[in-house]
Scaffold this motif. Sequence first.
Motif, PDB file in Angstrom:
ATOM      1  N   CYS A 151      12.659   2.008  -1.348  1.00  0.00           N
ATOM      2  CA  CYS A 151      13.131   2.862  -0.269  1.00  0.00           C
ATOM      3  C   CYS A 151      11.955   3.744   0.145  1.00  0.00           C
ATOM      4  O   CYS A 151      11.589   4.684  -0.575  1.00  0.00           O
ATOM      5  N   GLN A 152      11.339   3.448   1.264  1.00  0.00           N
ATOM      6  CA  GLN A 152      10.152   4.181   1.698  1.00  0.00           C
ATOM      7  C   GLN A 152      10.569   5.581   2.154  1.00  0.00           C
ATOM      8  O   GLN A 152      11.384   5.720   3.051  1.00  0.00           O
ATOM      9  N   ARG A 153       9.975   6.601   1.514  1.00  0.00           N
ATOM     10  CA  ARG A 153      10.403   7.971   1.774  1.00  0.00           C
ATOM     11  C   ARG A 153       9.207   8.857   2.123  1.00  0.00           C
ATOM     12  O   ARG A 153       8.142   8.761   1.492  1.00  0.00           O
ATOM     13  N   TYR A 154       9.397   9.720   3.104  1.00  0.00           N
ATOM     14  CA  TYR A 154       8.364  10.646   3.551  1.00  0.00           C
ATOM     15  C   TYR A 154       8.997  12.010   3.821  1.00  0.00           C
ATOM     16  O   TYR A 154      10.062  12.086   4.439  1.00  0.00           O
ATOM     17  N   SER A 155       8.368  13.078   3.326  1.00  0.00           N
ATOM     18  CA  SER A 155       8.905  14.436   3.480  1.00  0.00           C
ATOM     19  C   SER A 155      10.356  14.509   3.020  1.00  0.00           C
ATOM     20  O   SER A 155      11.226  15.097   3.682  1.00  0.00           O
ATOM     21  N   ASN A 156      10.626  13.862   1.876  1.00  0.00           N
ATOM     22  CA  ASN A 156      11.939  13.873   1.238  1.00  0.00           C
ATOM     23  C   ASN A 156      13.039  13.205   2.058  1.00  0.00           C
ATOM     24  O   ASN A 156      14.225  13.442   1.828  1.00  0.00           O
TER      25      ASN A 156
ATOM     26  N   ALA B  36      13.181   0.304   4.474  1.00  0.00           N
ATOM     27  CA  ALA B  36      13.289  -0.360   3.171  1.00  0.00           C
ATOM     28  C   ALA B  36      12.354  -1.556   3.117  1.00  0.00           C
ATOM     29  O   ALA B  36      12.131  -2.237   4.131  1.00  0.00           O
ATOM     30  N   THR B  37      11.795  -1.817   1.936  1.00  0.00           N
ATOM     31  CA  THR B  37      10.845  -2.915   1.759  1.00  0.00           C
ATOM     32  C   THR B  37      11.130  -3.668   0.466  1.00  0.00           C
ATOM     33  O   THR B  37      11.401  -3.049  -0.561  1.00  0.00           O
ATOM     34  N   LEU B  38      11.070  -4.990   0.523  1.00  0.00           N
ATOM     35  CA  LEU B  38      11.095  -5.813  -0.681  1.00  0.00           C
ATOM     36  C   LEU B  38       9.662  -6.272  -0.934  1.00  0.00           C
ATOM     37  O   LEU B  38       9.081  -7.009  -0.134  1.00  0.00           O
ATOM     38  N   TYR B  39       9.080  -5.822  -2.054  1.00  0.00           N
ATOM     39  CA  TYR B  39       7.656  -6.053  -2.327  1.00  0.00           C
ATOM     40  C   TYR B  39       7.476  -7.133  -3.383  1.00  0.00           C
ATOM     41  O   TYR B  39       8.131  -7.128  -4.426  1.00  0.00           O
ATOM     42  N   ASP B  40       6.574  -8.065  -3.103  1.00  0.00           N
ATOM     43  CA  ASP B  40       6.261  -9.171  -4.007  1.00  0.00           C
ATOM     44  C   ASP B  40       5.037  -8.775  -4.838  1.00  0.00           C
ATOM     45  O   ASP B  40       3.911  -8.792  -4.337  1.00  0.00           O
ATOM     46  N   ARG B  41       5.256  -8.429  -6.097  1.00  0.00           N
ATOM     47  CA  ARG B  41       4.146  -7.937  -6.930  1.00  0.00           C
ATOM     48  C   ARG B  41       3.046  -8.976  -7.145  1.00  0.00           C
ATOM     49  O   ARG B  41       1.863  -8.681  -6.960  1.00  0.00           O
ATOM     50  N   PRO B  42       3.349 -10.217  -7.553  1.00  0.00           N
ATOM     51  CA  PRO B  42       2.271 -11.190  -7.797  1.00  0.00           C
ATOM     52  C   PRO B  42       1.465 -11.514  -6.535  1.00  0.00           C
ATOM     53  O   PRO B  42       0.254 -11.700  -6.598  1.00  0.00           O
TER      54      PRO B  42
END
Length: 537
Positions: A54-59, A64-70
């Motif tokens: 959950c991308q958050r800025y200034s509280n 929303a992002t689904l991130y692929d670590r590898p």
Amino acid sequence: MSHRTMDWLMLLGCVSLWPGMVLAEVGSFTGCNMYFYRDAEPRGFDTADTAEICQRYSNLYHFATLYDRPQRIPRWSAYTLGEPNCPGQAQKRSQWFVEPQLAHPDESPEMTTEAESTLSLDEWRSSQAINEDYEDTSYDRGHLNPNAFQYNDDHTATFTLTNAVPMNPYFNRVHWSKLEKTLKAQLTGSCRNAGGKPYLVTGAVPSDSEKIPIEAEDKEGDRNRPYNRVSVPSHVWTAVCCDHGDNNRKFSFAFIGENKEASGLQIIPVEQLNTELSRLYKTPGPVEVFADDCGSESQKGQEVLSAMKKALYNIFQILLTDPYSQLVKRRKLDRETSQVMTSQTLDQKKMQLTGIGFLVGISRLADGHSQFEKTYEQDNLAPAVARLARAADDSELYIRVTAPGWPCVEEFCGYQGYAYSWCYTSDSNDWDYCCTGKCTVNPASKLYQCPRGDGSTIQCSPQYSTMTVSGKVCRADHPCGLYEEKYFWCYIDYKDNWDYCCSPQHNCGTHGYGYQWCYIEDPEKSWEFCTMRITPW
């Protein structure tokens, strides 16, 4: 030197930009369900190695992002359309922000620069892409959630590497950029201003093998830097949903393009995108971007699709200079393309917009023949659009270019009573062979060859780029190619001025020297200085 011109279907594409202090929260989408249509996140994309952010800025949450670590890229970002006018937004900067919680779940949710963090480079590298991965490369950091769609804090929050993928610069800054601008205008007028709420999901398909490559200069100057860490996506896609209280005003559609300079664009229904993404991502089960596909079959959706196509077509017309627009062939193609877009009989689901022309998929050649006869009669389309080339299933509607790259005149490529495919290339009965398959490199000779239809092959010319070694843009109807010369070149205006192009097998770069250069001839022979190297964003 004698050079001739050719008809060319231009192709499509994207761009994105920057931040300040950003916060994010990793591990759950609970706090950012408002960015999902019907509070339902896209299904079928997650693996044991993906992270929900959950991308958050200034509280406050912003997308929303689904991130692929590898793979070290996001699989998708989900967001809504921001304010229509965004003056005075943040400019680009050299250092993007990174996500501490991807490295250690107990870290602060506040995004930071690598220099301001207590984490080591190895700790950052273990979980995500960092700024050095994009340095001294030919790739842009391309936004999934576009900064141009957002306003103020929402805009700032997009400038994080967890929202970026390596994009081909021309695809990013030209094709995708034009698409984003057109999409924003259409959604503002047809959804937001009409009482609807636009939901969007933009994603990237990790490549099976391609990673950001090592540059020759870095092999010598930075031996401690690890390479081939970040996946270069094969495709970039966006799904659009306009939710509305009145189901008759609800609509959805999607588009997908290859992440390369010469990129076609498909505009398709959301359910068709689901099927295509399941194949591309190789998911074990079905994919669902939007719950119930968000009214993809609605009449309103078809109207918006038609408006999108017309708007994109008008954008590409602007790129053509006045002298060219006066040519008979230019006017004819304009007329034919306009008629195709207003056709009432062509199946919109099978239309593929490629710039100032179309590809139309057909399931069987016999079906295609009857379909285009009907289209020709009912829509009064030009004969050039109604004819079928000799082709296999799901083929291009017409092929206009000979193997050396010159345009066909009056007819398309075809067998026309011979064992090989050919067409006339001038009004004085000159002719040449046509390719019946892809123009590819012969591993032994390093030269381009293609089949001509009779079991033999012929030398051919790829048409692969629209920029020259000095950074000039090729003429709209004449991309880089061989055109019966030994070197790659293109016209840059309509007065027969031309410039060299880098070989498609050798991009512009330093290649171990203190200046930028590339081969302009295959195999590696003649070379030129070049200025195509684009500074990473």
